[in-house]
Write a protein that holds these residues in place. Structure first.
Motif, PDB file in Angstrom:
ATOM      1  N   GLY A  53      21.571 -32.002  50.881  1.00 14.97           N
ATOM      2  CA  GLY A  53      20.991 -32.333  52.334  1.00 14.97           C
ATOM      3  C   GLY A  53      20.915 -30.768  52.897  1.00 14.97           C
ATOM      4  N   LEU A  54      20.034 -30.031  52.237  1.00 16.26           N
ATOM      5  CA  LEU A  54      19.750 -28.668  52.493  1.00 16.26           C
ATOM      6  C   LEU A  54      17.986 -28.769  53.248  1.00 16.26           C
ATOM      7  CD1 LEU A  54      21.276 -26.554  50.035  1.00 16.26           C
ATOM      8  CD2 LEU A  54      22.065 -26.852  52.235  1.00 16.26           C
ATOM      9  N   PRO A  55      17.760 -27.838  54.046  1.00 17.05           N
ATOM     10  CA  PRO A  55      16.275 -27.906  54.449  1.00 17.05           C
ATOM     11  C   PRO A  55      15.438 -27.034  53.241  1.00 17.05           C
ATOM     12  CG  PRO A  55      17.623 -26.231  55.389  1.00 17.05           C
ATOM     13  CD  PRO A  55      18.549 -26.927  54.742  1.00 17.05           C
ATOM     14  N   ALA A  70      14.350 -26.808  47.517  1.00 20.09           N
ATOM     15  CA  ALA A  70      13.255 -27.809  47.445  1.00 20.09           C
ATOM     16  C   ALA A  70      13.458 -28.945  46.495  1.00 20.09           C
ATOM     17  CB  ALA A  70      11.963 -27.006  46.785  1.00 20.09           C
ATOM     18  N   GLY A  71      12.746 -29.796  46.574  1.00 18.83           N
ATOM     19  CA  GLY A  71      12.783 -30.898  45.733  1.00 18.83           C
ATOM     20  C   GLY A  71      14.139 -31.707  45.556  1.00 18.83           C
ATOM     21  N   SER A  72      14.703 -32.041  44.403  1.00 23.01           N
ATOM     22  CA  SER A  72      15.813 -32.659  44.295  1.00 23.01           C
ATOM     23  C   SER A  72      17.120 -32.017  44.971  1.00 23.01           C
ATOM     24  CB  SER A  72      16.197 -33.049  42.790  1.00 23.01           C
ATOM     25  OG  SER A  72      16.415 -31.879  42.168  1.00 23.01           O
ATOM     26  N   LEU A  73      17.076 -30.617  45.008  1.00 20.07           N
ATOM     27  CA  LEU A  73      18.160 -29.729  45.154  1.00 20.07           C
ATOM     28  C   LEU A  73      18.205 -30.034  47.025  1.00 20.07           C
ATOM     29  CD1 LEU A  73      20.341 -27.812  45.001  1.00 20.07           C
ATOM     30  CD2 LEU A  73      18.777 -26.125  45.524  1.00 20.07           C
ATOM     31  N   ALA A  74      17.048 -30.164  47.597  1.00 18.77           N
ATOM     32  CA  ALA A  74      17.127 -30.487  48.938  1.00 18.77           C
ATOM     33  C   ALA A  74      17.775 -31.806  49.233  1.00 18.77           C
ATOM     34  CB  ALA A  74      15.851 -30.332  49.574  1.00 18.77           C
ATOM     35  N   ALA A 107      16.191 -19.747  51.400  1.00 19.30           N
ATOM     36  CA  ALA A 107      16.363 -18.980  50.382  1.00 19.30           C
ATOM     37  C   ALA A 107      17.579 -19.158  49.799  1.00 19.30           C
ATOM     38  CB  ALA A 107      15.687 -17.558  50.877  1.00 19.30           C
ATOM     39  N   LEU A 108      17.680 -18.985  48.369  1.00 15.37           N
ATOM     40  CA  LEU A 108      18.957 -19.202  47.924  1.00 15.37           C
ATOM     41  C   LEU A 108      19.462 -17.660  47.736  1.00 15.37           C
ATOM     42  CD1 LEU A 108      18.334 -21.814  45.212  1.00 15.37           C
ATOM     43  CD2 LEU A 108      19.646 -22.138  47.370  1.00 15.37           C
ATOM     44  N   GLU A 109      20.767 -17.249  47.831  1.00 15.29           N
ATOM     45  CA  GLU A 109      21.280 -15.885  47.949  1.00 15.29           C
ATOM     46  C   GLU A 109      21.209 -15.429  46.464  1.00 15.29           C
ATOM     47  OE1 GLU A 109      25.235 -14.907  49.636  1.00 15.29           O
ATOM     48  OE2 GLU A 109      24.507 -15.953  51.441  1.00 15.29           O
ATOM     49  N   GLN A 110      21.277 -16.359  45.550  1.00 15.34           N
ATOM     50  CA  GLN A 110      21.234 -15.926  43.920  1.00 15.34           C
ATOM     51  C   GLN A 110      20.601 -17.324  43.434  1.00 15.34           C
ATOM     52  OE1 GLN A 110      25.347 -14.562  43.545  1.00 15.34           O
ATOM     53  NE2 GLN A 110      25.535 -16.264  42.095  1.00 15.34           N
ATOM     54  N   PRO A 111      19.703 -16.875  42.328  1.00 17.11           N
ATOM     55  CA  PRO A 111      19.329 -18.099  41.588  1.00 17.11           C
ATOM     56  C   PRO A 111      20.161 -19.171  41.471  1.00 17.11           C
ATOM     57  CG  PRO A 111      18.400 -15.991  40.829  1.00 17.11           C
ATOM     58  CD  PRO A 111      19.651 -15.680  41.698  1.00 17.11           C
ATOM     59  N   VAL A 112      19.860 -20.322  41.043  1.00 15.95           N
ATOM     60  CA  VAL A 112      20.605 -21.618  40.736  1.00 15.95           C
ATOM     61  C   VAL A 112      20.195 -22.156  39.409  1.00 15.95           C
ATOM     62  CG1 VAL A 112      21.330 -23.734  41.173  1.00 15.95           C
ATOM     63  CG2 VAL A 112      21.593 -21.861  43.225  1.00 15.95           C
TER      64      VAL A 112
END
Ligand code: TMP
Length: 231
Positions: free
Chosen positions: A106-108, A98-102, A112-117
């Motif tokens: 360029g991700l939708p 979500a947010g700035s990571l998206a 879900a992330l496979e592991q927390p970032v």
């Protein structure tokens, strides 16, 4: 506890000294800002709701091994906290894109992330809080390696919150830590201002993104989080 001089006023909070040099009063405001304060507004009743949500979440994480600055609730909008020397790093943990990571990768949104970032941002309004890594933290002398380890460990523990049992998907959240008598404590607040919380079933946003993106129903969303977290 007597309220003395104001020592800090931020976008959503005010800090006052008390008659004890180790303790501060943290007052929660209804004011809200977004996009480095380019957007300003008021979320009616937010200060009171955030006081209760933060108090409940701080108490919960303290029971799960994360020391925090929270001492006790003093009134509707005020809590007593330990006086920390804040570390100028915003610590963001993400479970869902979500947010700035998206935007950055360029991700939708919603993937879900496979592991927390775990991410770090340099707390500097003039620079717009840029993304940094451990090497930058060391280079800027913001914290020691041992302190960063304690911070990372704290962030992963907070990520184990009970939200799931309350029907809430913890998408991401921001934490701030500080030093207190040689220890690292979790400070600031844990509220829908600094977390993305979605209804687990409908994925409806129950956080400040409703304000940031003009989605309406902002007060109702905070009230719903209050009901699920503290109810
Ligand atoms: P971001 O996707 O905009 O980087 O935000 C990640 C998380 O951090 C999100 O839960 C909102 C929170 N956050 C703050 O609390 N303060 C801020 O200034 C920003 C940019 C994000």
């Amino acid at each position: 506890m007597e309220r003395r001089a104001k020592i800090y006023e931020g976008k959503a909070k005010v800090l006052y000294e008390t008659d004890d040099p180790d303790l501060l009063i943290q007052h929660f405001k209804d004011d809200a800002t977004a996009f480095n304060a380019q957007k300003r507004g008021t979320i009616v009743g937010k200060g009171g709701m955030n006081t209760r949500i933060s108090a409940t979440l701080f108490s919960y994480v303290a029971e799960h091994g994360v020391r925090t600055h929270f001492v006790k609730v003093l009134s509707d909008r005020e809590m007593l906290v330990r006086r920390l020397q804040m570390i100028k790093v915003e610590v963001v943990m993400r479970n869902v894109v979500a947010g700035s990571l998206a935007k950055r990768l360029g991700l939708p949104e919603g993937q879900a992330l496979e592991q927390p970032v775990l991410e770090f941002y340099y707390k500097d309004d003039a620079l717009g809080d840029p993304l940094i890594n451990d090497d930058h933290v060391r280079m800027l002398r913001l914290a020691t390696a041992a302190e960063m380890e304690a911070i990372g460990d704290g962030a992963f523990r907070v990520n184990e919150f009970f939200f799931d049992q309350r029907g809430i998907l913890l998408v991401d959240f921001k934490l701030e830590f500080g030093r207190y008598k040689g220890e690292i404590l979790l400070g600031d607040e844990i509220t829908p201002d600094g977390c993305r919380l979605w209804d687990k079933g409908t994925r409806e946003k129950l956080d400040k993104d409703r304000f940031r993106r003009d989605l309406g129903g902002v007060e109702e969303a905070y009230a719903e989080v209050l009901r699920r977290v503290c109810g």
